[in-house]
Design a protein around this motif. Structure first.
Motif, short mmCIF file in Angstrom:
data_model
loop_
_atom_site.label_atom_id
_atom_site.label_comp_id
_atom_site.label_asym_id
_atom_site.label_seq_id
_atom_site.Cartn_x
_atom_site.Cartn_y
_atom_site.Cartn_z
N UNK A 80 0.84 -1.20 0.00
CA UNK A 80 0.00 0.00 0.00
C UNK A 80 0.87 1.24 0.00
N UNK A 81 0.36 2.30 -0.63
CA UNK A 81 1.00 3.61 -0.55
C UNK A 81 -0.07 4.62 -0.20
N UNK A 82 0.29 5.54 0.67
CA UNK A 82 -0.65 6.62 1.01
C UNK A 82 0.01 7.94 0.63
N UNK A 83 -0.65 8.70 -0.21
CA UNK A 83 -0.14 10.02 -0.60
C UNK A 83 -0.95 11.09 0.11
N UNK A 84 -0.23 11.99 0.79
CA UNK A 84 -0.91 13.11 1.44
C UNK A 84 -0.55 14.37 0.68
N UNK A 85 -1.57 15.11 0.32
CA UNK A 85 -1.34 16.29 -0.49
C UNK A 85 -1.94 17.51 0.20
N UNK A 86 -1.09 18.41 0.69
CA UNK A 86 -1.58 19.59 1.42
C UNK A 86 -2.11 20.66 0.47
N UNK A 87 -3.23 21.29 0.86
CA UNK A 87 -3.85 22.29 0.00
C UNK A 87 -4.19 23.53 0.81
N UNK A 88 -3.94 24.70 0.22
CA UNK A 88 -4.22 25.96 0.91
C UNK A 88 -5.73 26.14 1.10
N UNK A 89 -6.10 26.94 2.10
CA UNK A 89 -7.50 27.06 2.47
C UNK A 89 -8.36 27.83 1.49
N UNK A 90 -7.81 28.89 0.86
CA UNK A 90 -8.66 29.65 -0.05
C UNK A 90 -8.53 29.10 -1.46
N UNK A 91 -9.68 28.78 -2.03
CA UNK A 91 -9.77 28.23 -3.38
C UNK A 91 -8.90 26.99 -3.57
N UNK A 92 -9.14 25.92 -2.76
CA UNK A 92 -8.33 24.71 -2.91
C UNK A 92 -8.63 23.99 -4.22
N UNK A 93 -7.57 23.61 -4.91
CA UNK A 93 -7.70 23.00 -6.23
C UNK A 93 -6.70 21.89 -6.41
N UNK A 94 -7.08 20.86 -7.13
CA UNK A 94 -6.17 19.77 -7.48
C UNK A 94 -6.49 19.31 -8.89
#
Lengths: 192, 405
Positions: A80-94
């Motif tokens: 298994x792999x777990x990827x954690x991706x941090x996102x800023x609070x205003x207008x979060x986009x990925x």
């Protein structure tokens, strides 16, 4: 009246995943939002053929505010792999992962619905659990446990209570008047 | 952000030429719950299917964040209402990992949990088989299945006090020891089981009508299954022998012998056969647990997590304090995050749990197998008839408490 206040946060940790070495059997990676799509492509090529799950966590006191969590599975090597991706609070986009795995479709819609995180390039990004006209994103920490009072969705008029009147006793009336009365109770517009 | 579309009319799909849009559900007997499918059809042929979910959304994940660790388990059991103990099992294992007490769970508690998980799997498959049969017009199998399920629910009631949501498993062990008479009831079930499954196989498996309806319907290849993140019996019906109990053993499953039934056809009939075989394998595990059960403690000996036995609180000041603290404040869990998965009746059931060090879960994210299995309907339904859609939904075995949470 139900309270609209959330109970106070009882813990103190601002960034729980960073505090502890991994305790489950997954390898954990932290990825910048800009690199997430290329890393996912790479992992898929390396045998992580299943995107098991896609979730999000809100840490309002932390920068970046959101974590989007990808759980990947390698069937052949059972890893298994777990990827954690941090996102800023205003207008979060990925960027979306639907081009890599079809299964990302509903998972991304759910995160959009409940956290307000946008996935760019998603073919059909709309609410999935909450009604389409809902306001706010319930799984955010600043959303109260009990939301504000909200008008009910419109119902067909015949179901409204105000349309149904208690009939007066039919004594001394003609049959015609009685029929009109019944039609009125049923909500058919026969009284005019 | 606000959208003006009414929730009563979901937006849907382009339709050109002779195609028409048909809304199937949300109240339709063959959708196994509140599922709405917007179908684009040409005659009886499905061109496109777009499932609309969320009718049963109750905000369980949000509710769980606002309850104590032990209280959250009560709502979590309500997600997959056909297999409550599987949900509770997975959640307990995750919290135990965060607490660092996985190794300290007594042997008897582990065995009882495995027993409950496997009985739940059989009960859940009974509901699937019965309702799947009804979808196809095979009514009698339903009664055989629900009769057997009732026996299992009786066992759950004896152990946990409730038929549907026993809330019997606890973080740190189980709530109480198995009551007297439980073993006799279990033996009766073990004894009746093989004959009952033989009956079901005779009723359904070789039935030419059933075979006509299931074979070559809703075929899924191995690549498609991985693309849609299919797990559980539906994945194993394509020939991939992935079972969490074997791949990432948990809770003492290493000690038991069982096979992972697989098929290679990937159609509805293969999924049907895999689930039938699985019931027998589960019973095999139940028998092994039954023979291995020895008297012993049923919960961790740690009053910071598990309240001390009720009878001690009248005798010991210490016990009274611990009992009071756990009942009023709950227990605290060290900060961190963990992903724990178990093999639920429908596939990989996972919990991603985050703790911030407090007495309530910071975040409980479920990986519901039904959500991903059901999503594959978008790929499986086109090209089939509407009547076959009913078969495909049944063979994917979705539970809407879990899909919508």
């Amino acid at each position: 009246m139900p309270s609209t206040q959330t109970p106070p946060l009882t813990g103190t940790a601002i960034d729980p995943p960073a505090l502890r070495p991994p305790i489950d059997d997954a390898a954990i990676e932290r990825i910048e939002p800009a690199n997430i799509h290329s890393r996912l492509t790479e992992l898929k090529r390396d045998g992580f053929t299943m995107l098991l799950d896609l979730g999000a966590v809100d840490y309002p006191q932390r920068t970046p505010r959101f974590d989007v969590v990808y759980h990947l599975l390698n069937l052949r090597q059972t890893k298994r792999v777990r990827l954690l991706c941090g996102l800023a609070g205003d207008d979060p986009k990925l960027p979306t992962a639907t081009d890599l795995w079809k299964s990302a479709d509903w998972a991304e819609r759910e995160i959009f619905d409940l956290f307000g995180i946008t996935f760019e390039g998603h073919p059909d990004l709309r609410r999935i659990q909450m009604p389409n006209d809902w306001e706010g994103h319930p799984l955010r920490k600043d959303y109260p446990l009990r939301g504000p009072a909200r008008e009910r969705s419109p119902r067909p008029a015949f179901a409204l209570k105000s349309n149904v009147q208690a009939g007066t006793p039919p004594s001394g009336r003609t049959l015609e008047a009685l029929q009109r009365q019944i039609a009125k109770i049923r909500g058919e517009d026969a009284s005019k | 952000m606000s959208m003006t579309t009414s929730p009563l009319t979901p937006e849907i799909v382009s339709h050109e030429g002779s195609a028409m849009v048909l809304s199937m559900g949300p109240q339709h007997p063959s959708t196994h719950g509140v599922l709405q499918i917007m179908l684009e059809i040409e005659g009886e042929n499905i061109i496109k299917a777009e499932p609309e979910i969320g009718y049963l959304h109750t905000g369980i994940e949000k509710t769980a964040e606002n309850l104590f660790w032990s209280q959250a388990q009560t709502v979590i059991e309500r997600m997959d209402y056909l297999a409550p103990s599987s949900n509770a099992y997975c959640y307990c294992l995750a919290v135990e990992q965060l607490l660092g007490i996985t190794e300290r769970i007594p042997e008897r508690a582990r065995q009882i949990r495995v027993l409950q998980a496997e009985l739940t799997r059989i009960a859940s498959h009974c509901v699937w088989l019965g309702t799947h049969g009804i979808d196809l017009g095979a009514l009698s199998a339903f009664f055989y299945c629900f009769d057997m399920r009732e026996k299992i629910l009786d066992l759950q009631e004896a152990a946990g006090g409730a038929r549907m949501h026993p809330n019997y498993l606890r973080v740190g062990g189980v709530q109480a020891d198995l009551p007297s008479g439980f073993m006799e009831q279990l033996d009766a079930l073990i004894e009746m089981f093989p004959e009952r499954v033989r009956d079901l196989r005779k009723l359904l498996q070789a039935n030419p009508i059933l075979q006509d309806r299931l074979i070559d319907v809703g075929i899924m290849s191995q690549d498609e299954a991985q693309d849609w993140s299919i797990t559980g019996p539906s994945l194993r019906a394509t020939g991939i022998a992935y079972d969490v109990r074997r791949a990432f053993p948990y809770g003492g499953y290493e000690a038991y012998e069982f096979d992972i039934p697989t098929r290679t056809e990937g159609d509805s009939y293969a999924r049907f056969l895999v689930r039938l075989d699985e019931m027998e394998q589960s019973m095999r595990i139940v028998k092994q647990v039954r023979d291995a059960l020895r008297p012993g403690p049923i919960a961790i000996d740690d009053t910071k997590v598990m309240p001390p036995p009720k009878e001690t609180i009248a005798l010991s000041m210490e016990a009274l304090i611990h009992h009071f603290k756990i009942m009023t404040e709950g227990f605290r869990v060290p900060p961190g995050d963990v992903y724990q998965a178990v093999e639920g009746p429908r596939g990989e059931l996972g919990y991603y749990v985050v703790s911030d060090g407090g007495n309530r879960p910071y975040r409980v994210r479920t990986r519901p197998p039904s959500l991903y299995n059901l999503q594959a309907l978008k790929g499986l339904a086109p090209g089939n008839l509407i009547a076959d859609l009913v078969v495909i939904i049944g063979s994917l075995d979705p539970v809407f408490g879990e899909v919508d949470r």
